[in-house]
Design an enzyme around this catalytic site. Structure first.
Site, mmCIF file in Angstrom:
data_model
loop_
_atom_site.group_PDB
_atom_site.id
_atom_site.type_symbol
_atom_site.label_atom_id
_atom_site.label_comp_id
_atom_site.label_asym_id
_atom_site.label_seq_id
_atom_site.Cartn_x
_atom_site.Cartn_y
_atom_site.Cartn_z
ATOM 1 N N HIS A 41 20.872 19.573 5.789
ATOM 2 C CA HIS A 41 20.450 18.450 6.610
ATOM 3 C C HIS A 41 21.227 17.178 6.289
ATOM 4 O O HIS A 41 21.141 16.196 7.032
ATOM 5 C CB HIS A 41 18.951 18.192 6.409
ATOM 6 C CG HIS A 41 18.606 17.833 4.991
ATOM 7 N ND1 HIS A 41 18.659 18.751 3.956
ATOM 8 C CD2 HIS A 41 18.219 16.655 4.433
ATOM 9 C CE1 HIS A 41 18.320 18.148 2.835
ATOM 10 N NE2 HIS A 41 18.039 16.883 3.089
ATOM 11 N N ASP A 42 21.995 17.181 5.200
ATOM 12 C CA ASP A 42 22.772 16.003 4.794
ATOM 13 C C ASP A 42 24.246 16.102 5.164
ATOM 14 O O ASP A 42 25.021 15.190 4.850
ATOM 15 C CB ASP A 42 22.660 15.801 3.280
ATOM 16 C CG ASP A 42 21.311 15.246 2.863
ATOM 17 O OD1 ASP A 42 20.748 14.446 3.625
ATOM 18 O OD2 ASP A 42 20.811 15.628 1.793
ATOM 19 N N ARG A 51 20.652 17.893 13.252
ATOM 20 C CA ARG A 51 19.223 18.191 13.182
ATOM 21 C C ARG A 51 18.632 18.450 14.569
ATOM 22 O O ARG A 51 17.528 18.036 14.888
ATOM 23 C CB ARG A 51 18.480 17.042 12.494
ATOM 24 C CG ARG A 51 18.981 16.767 11.082
ATOM 25 C CD ARG A 51 18.331 15.539 10.457
ATOM 26 N NE ARG A 51 18.858 15.287 9.116
ATOM 27 C CZ ARG A 51 18.474 14.282 8.337
ATOM 28 N NH1 ARG A 51 17.546 13.428 8.773
ATOM 29 N NH2 ARG A 51 18.991 14.116 7.131
ATOM 30 N N ASP A 88 23.815 13.312 10.361
ATOM 31 C CA ASP A 88 22.456 12.926 10.750
ATOM 32 C C ASP A 88 22.492 11.867 11.861
ATOM 33 O O ASP A 88 23.174 10.863 11.720
ATOM 34 C CB ASP A 88 21.753 12.384 9.497
ATOM 35 C CG ASP A 88 20.422 11.724 9.767
ATOM 36 O OD1 ASP A 88 19.809 12.012 10.807
ATOM 37 O OD2 ASP A 88 19.998 10.921 8.916
ATOM 38 N N GLU A 91 18.672 18.731 -6.529
ATOM 39 C CA GLU A 91 19.798 18.253 -5.725
ATOM 40 C C GLU A 91 20.745 17.472 -6.630
ATOM 41 O O GLU A 91 20.454 16.353 -7.042
ATOM 42 C CB GLU A 91 19.317 17.355 -4.584
ATOM 43 C CG GLU A 91 20.465 16.829 -3.733
ATOM 44 C CD GLU A 91 20.054 15.742 -2.752
ATOM 45 O OE1 GLU A 91 20.870 15.402 -1.880
ATOM 46 O OE2 GLU A 91 18.925 15.220 -2.877
ATOM 47 N N HIS A 125 11.051 8.104 -4.350
ATOM 48 C CA HIS A 125 10.596 7.011 -3.502
ATOM 49 C C HIS A 125 9.500 7.527 -2.574
ATOM 50 O O HIS A 125 9.344 8.727 -2.386
ATOM 51 C CB HIS A 125 11.756 6.443 -2.674
ATOM 52 C CG HIS A 125 12.503 7.487 -1.888
ATOM 53 N ND1 HIS A 125 13.562 8.181 -2.409
ATOM 54 C CD2 HIS A 125 12.327 7.970 -0.633
ATOM 55 C CE1 HIS A 125 14.020 9.032 -1.512
ATOM 56 N NE2 HIS A 125 13.277 8.930 -0.423
ATOM 57 N N GLY A 132 8.216 18.679 17.892
ATOM 58 C CA GLY A 132 6.925 19.344 17.795
ATOM 59 C C GLY A 132 6.917 20.665 17.063
ATOM 60 O O GLY A 132 5.986 21.466 17.232
ATOM 61 N N ASP A 140 14.469 16.502 -4.552
ATOM 62 C CA ASP A 140 15.361 15.586 -3.860
ATOM 63 C C ASP A 140 15.951 14.601 -4.864
ATOM 64 O O ASP A 140 15.267 14.144 -5.782
ATOM 65 C CB ASP A 140 14.562 14.842 -2.781
ATOM 66 C CG ASP A 140 15.423 13.956 -1.925
ATOM 67 O OD1 ASP A 140 16.372 14.469 -1.310
ATOM 68 O OD2 ASP A 140 15.131 12.742 -1.847
ATOM 69 N N ARG A 182 12.158 22.158 -4.560
ATOM 70 C CA ARG A 182 13.506 21.604 -4.607
ATOM 71 C C ARG A 182 13.342 20.113 -4.825
ATOM 72 O O ARG A 182 12.588 19.443 -4.114
ATOM 73 C CB ARG A 182 14.243 21.906 -3.306
ATOM 74 C CG ARG A 182 15.630 21.235 -3.170
ATOM 75 C CD ARG A 182 15.518 19.983 -2.336
ATOM 76 N NE ARG A 182 16.813 19.427 -1.955
ATOM 77 C CZ ARG A 182 16.963 18.242 -1.372
ATOM 78 N NH1 ARG A 182 15.901 17.497 -1.084
ATOM 79 N NH2 ARG A 182 18.141 17.795 -1.061
#
Length: 619
Positions: A443-444, A515, A511, A370, A258, A183, A341, A339
């Site tokens: 995050h990767d 996160r 992941d 990236e 995508h 949230g 992706d 940025r």
């Protein structure tokens, strides 16, 4: 001393270190043994994709009794990637001088050519990005704020506590839905802007905020809408306005390779009525997606919930980059850039249109891509990429630096660390180099605290990662290593990027374990103070904005380098040994001040095990 015919990093051999601007003149000098009786030395150079050019060099003098110099001055008029080596002729035969991995020439029958990057003369990146500090936020996981969202689709699952672990197990059908949320909101981020300012942050990078039906939001449902759980357009506009008051720029994540199958563009799941490519291939989104011969549609890495877009389709390009397109909408509302992706999966036609669109609106907008490898010689989409020649990206995410720092902190091989750093400095145009996004966690990737002491955690089964936590001793070791790693991160060319919560000591594997929700009230206070201190140091030094990077030493698990500008200069020394060392200083840093401890040194400095110092001489 080893005889070196040509060293691209030595000003005696090459008049300009690293890349050059189109139209610049470059002097190249080769040192040959006198007893070779050289009759001819030739520069062999080719522009990538074009014919080779041979140019005779000139004998220009002796270096002692046994060596002689041959040189040539070339002017390269057009930007591009060039490769070169040298040939020589003697009464006894011919040979070649080729590149070795350390960038030093040798007499060898085969090898690799040197690379020469030539960028556009007017290549200029935004000044505000140089010397800055970035903070990356995964929007759902940072801060809920004083007004939690109540607007969200019914198929989303809300955690009852922010201390719960992210859902990682597949559902009854064996699918990972990524539909669990904590949230976090845009207003929650806005409420924490003063905290970011205390860290010295001036760039806020947000992972995707557009409507999407997963917690990571990389499966975009509507590029022109804020996800309802995050807030509204007004909330975004307010965030940018308040950030601007604190001199913080907001960068958005552009995911254009995508969309989601559950989107207004594709709509396989039928959430959006009868629109979408799935329902009407000849309709509004005709040509945006590709149906293959087997009847299946092309999807990103084979994931059927992520149909690939056709980024060379004119209609799609117009939708993203056109007058009333996606880019202009969010820049007009306050964003300062994007940025991109998986930039290496976007064709030149699309990136050219995107760059032109953004820079036409304002040259001070920032475009960062990236790219996980050296972006100057990257090959993808069937050819060599030209990201950093001056008309596409401003800069890229700096994975080579991240790898160099983490590997050095794990294993202490100083020579490899320095080679990795100097290689990027040599290949990248200065404008891009000084605007590199220097992250050590995103995050990767696994959380940096975890990654520093467990180099295999990302490859473990998810059930093992889910229960993994560092012991007290492991955490103490990781924290020590992180402090040293961040000194390197904050003082190398480019700007440091903090992945939210790393400064608070957050742990986790790959992941989704990297996160989790920010541990407000349970942060590692000592670590946060460390980041604040580094922020103060960085923001006080002009040499960290556009100053020269000068390698000083790299051996015995210790690295040292100088950053130097007209206004100031520093010496950074990192000791990765498990014992303290006494480092004898160069004369220019005698009686310097150590910026982290605030103490003064004399002719040498004692550096404890697994730690670093930053020395600055008063003007």
């Amino acid at each position: 001393m080893q005889f070196v015919p040509f060293n691209s990093r030595d000003f005696r051999h090459k008049s300009i270190f690293g890349s050059i601007a189109a139209g610049d003149s470059l002097r190249l000098c080769v040192l040959m043994p006198r007893n070779f009786g050289c009759q001819k030395v030739t520069l062999v150079m080719r522009k990538d994709g074009e014919d080779t050019v041979y140019r005779n060099m000139y004998w220009c003098g002796m270096n002692g009794d046994n060596e002689e110099w041959w040189d040539i001055t070339v002017t390269i008029e057009s930007e591009g990637l060039y490769f070169y080596h040298f040939t020589y002729e003697t009464p006894f035969g011919k040979g070649n001088i080729f590149l070795r991995s350390a960038g030093i020439g040798e007499f060898a029958p085969e090898g690799n050519d040197w690379q020469q990057t030539v960028y556009k003369k007017d290549f200029k990146t935004p000044d505000w990005a140089k010397g800055g500090i970035m903070y990356q936020i995964f929007p759902d996981r940072f801060n809920i704020g004083s007004a939690p969202s109540t607007e969200y689709p019914s198929d989303r699952v809300l955690h009852s506590s922010t201390e719960e672990a992210p859902v990682w197990e597949p559902d009854a059908n064996g699918k990972i839905l990524n539909n669990d949320y904590y949230g976090g909101t845009l207003n929650g981020i806005k409420e924490k802007l003063p905290y970011l300012k205390e860290l010295g942050v001036n760039i806020l990078y947000l992972n995707p905020i557009f409507e999407a039906h997963s917690n990571h939001r990389y499966n975009t449902a509507d590029y022109k809408k804020i996800d309802p759980m995050l807030g509204t357009e007004e909330d975004f506009k307010s965030l940018c306005t308040e950030a601007k008051k604190l001199s913080i720029k907001v960068i958005l994540d552009g995911v254009f390779s995508h969309t989601g199958s559950d989107s207004i563009y594709f709509n396989r799941e039928g959430r959006y009525g009868n629109v979408g490519f799935w329902n009407d291939p000849d309709g509004e989104y005709k040509g945006w997606f590709t149906v293959e011969k087997n009847g299946k549609y092309k999807s990103w890495w084979g994931i059927d919930t992520l149909p690939e877009t056709n980024e060379e389709n004119d209609s799609y390009i117009e939708y993203i980059t056109g007058k009333n397109g996606v880019l202009g909408k969010w820049l007009d509302l306050g964003a300062a850039g994007f940025r991109l992706d998986v930039a290496d999966e976007l064709p030149d036609k699309f990136i050219d249109a995107l760059s032109k669109s953004i820079k036409t609106l304002n040259k001070d907008y920032f475009i960062i891509g990236e790219v996980w490898e050296d972006a100057t010689n990257k090959i993808s989409h069937g050819g060599r990429r030209r990201y950093l020649l001056g008309d596409q990206l401003d800069s890229v995410m700096n994975y080579p630096f991240a790898s160099a720092i983490i590997t050095f902190m794990r294993y202490g091989v100083a020579e490899s660390f320095m080679e990795s750093i100097v290689s990027i400095c040599e290949n990248y145009p200065p404008e891009a180099l000084n605007a590199l996004m220097n992250h050590i966690g995103t995050h990767d990737t696994a959380r940096i605290v975890t990654k520093l002491v467990n180099d295999s955690i990302e490859h473990k089964p998810r059930n093992i990662q889910a229960s993994y936590k560092l012991t007290e001793d492991e955490y103490a070791k990781a924290k020590t290593l992180l402090k040293t790693a961040t000194v390197l991160q904050y003082t190398l060319p480019g700007f440091p990027s903090i992945y939210y919560g790393d400064e608070a000591g957050m742990q986790g594997g790959s992941d989704p374990f990297n996160r989790g929700f920010f541990p407000w009230g349970k942060e590692d206070a000592e670590l946060i103070e460390w980041y604040k201190k580094l922020g103060e140091i960085r923001n006080s030094l002009h040499c960290l904005k556009e100053g020269r990077f000068i390698p000083y030493s790299a051996m015995l698990s210790c690295v040292a380098y100088i950053r130097k500008s007209e206004d100031d200069k520093i010496l950074v020394i990192a000791n990765r040994n498990y014992h303290s060392i006494d480092y004898n200083l160069p004369e220019e840093f005698f009686f310097a001040g150590e910026l982290i401890s605030g103490e003064n040194v004399d002719y040498s400095v004692n550096i404890p095990a697994n730690s670093a110092v930053i020395l600055k001489k008063s003007n």
